[in-house]
Design an enzyme around this catalytic site. Sequence first.
Site, mmCIF file in Angstrom:
data_model
loop_
_atom_site.group_PDB
_atom_site.id
_atom_site.type_symbol
_atom_site.label_atom_id
_atom_site.label_comp_id
_atom_site.label_asym_id
_atom_site.label_seq_id
_atom_site.Cartn_x
_atom_site.Cartn_y
_atom_site.Cartn_z
ATOM 1 N N ASP A 1 37.682 12.897 18.721
ATOM 2 C CA ASP A 1 38.763 12.101 18.132
ATOM 3 C C ASP A 1 38.690 12.146 16.601
ATOM 4 O OD1 ASP A 1 39.946 11.375 20.470
ATOM 5 O OD2 ASP A 1 39.212 9.316 20.513
ATOM 6 N N GLU B 1 40.935 18.560 21.585
ATOM 7 C CA GLU B 1 40.240 19.568 22.400
ATOM 8 C C GLU B 1 39.492 20.570 21.527
ATOM 9 O OE1 GLU B 1 39.938 19.364 25.657
ATOM 10 O OE2 GLU B 1 41.153 17.548 25.598
ATOM 11 N N HIS C 1 36.162 19.295 20.558
ATOM 12 C CA HIS C 1 35.106 19.527 21.553
ATOM 13 C C HIS C 1 34.489 20.903 21.363
ATOM 14 C CE1 HIS C 1 35.422 15.936 23.873
ATOM 15 N NE2 HIS C 1 36.656 16.146 24.265
HETATM 16 ZN ZN LIG Z 1 38.034 14.803 25.116
#
Ligand SMILES: [Zn+2]
Length: 412
Positions: free
Chosen positions: A359, A278, A281
């Site tokens: 990721d 997260e 992001h």
């Molecule tokens: Zn995600």
Amino acid sequence: MSDTFSIVFLAALMSMCALRLWLAGRQISHVIARRAKVPAAFAGRIELAAHQKAADYTVARTRLGRLGLAVEVTILLAFTLGGGLQALHDFWSVRVDGLLYGVALIFSVLAISAVVDLPLALYRQFVVEERFGFNRMSVQLFVVDLLKQTALAVAIGTPVLLAMLWLMASMGELWWLYVWLFWCAFNLLLLFLYPTWIAPLFNKFVALDDAQLRARVEALLTRCGFTSSGLFVMDGSRRSGHGNAYFTGFGRTKRIVFFDTLLARLQAVEVEAVLAHELGHFKHRHVLKRIALLFAMSLAFLAVLGQLIDAKWFYNGLGVETSNTALGLLLFFLAGPAFTFLLTPLLSLLSRRDEFEADRYAAANSSASDLVAALVKLYEDNAATLTPDPLHSLFYDSHPPAALRIARLQEA
Ligand SMILES: [Zn+2]
């Protein structure tokens, strides 16, 4: 001209339906054909029973989606060519004047759609989700949620609609530019208000009190140079067994929220890896880029509406004799998706690209193998299929297929 537009609209709508039904059919047969065996990449990680549950859940939801499509298209045709909007206009235009007429008209359309959609929403929650063990909601909570959502929609929607309809009526030729500026400002305001004012109406948020996990998460945040105004646990289990973690808000209102269902299932190292994803992001500004893209798209849509709003053929072609700003706005948002549906794969592609990037960030700043372990558990818990149809996935999926995502993480 208006007959031509009716034909163009129907052709677009029918193509959209055919494409969606075809993709759903592919997904169902692809998943059923691979139901008997756990895919090789997951052998030993996921039990056969869990794989089959995911397959059955995916098929059930895709079938429900087809039913939803039928309802959606029926409502759309009833409002437009079926004369529903014209009837609503005839009803309200002799009862209320000015801007309130527009608000009444738009709210009636929303209310009628919601009522027609209700049986399907009930079926989804209390039959499908229930059958697979995900529903944690009582009928009472469902009703309370519905009432709260309606009250919130009326309280926020009324002033917003009044402002938009006023701008449309008063700002001359370039009204769409003013509506766009207003729309962007409103959305930014909502992003600021959501975590602290709106989300607590539906869920309880308590500070994360697991000292060990807190220390781990805070170490990760420091390592990544990230500040937030708090770590919270949300009682997601009140409504559903699905687990998640997310960020909300901007600047000082930025919070990290873990679903209690996620914490119950994952080890501390796995929670850290999910959070690192997260954070990825955020670090790559995916949220800002997404907002910028949506704003740019709404500007383009409003500019198109700016051209259509005075075109008689646009109204007549969609089954309405009268033309005014409220009707123009409604027709545009009702008929638009039949034309903009083809943007779906593009948005999905951008989203999947962001997932890979997040990721990679998690692999670099936390641990790829912990993230893989967490993902396997989450796929299993959410009964997400491990064997989606590649074309269906290409078109719709915001997240890359499990096997591909895990393969990339293992290379990292
Ligand atoms: Zn995600």
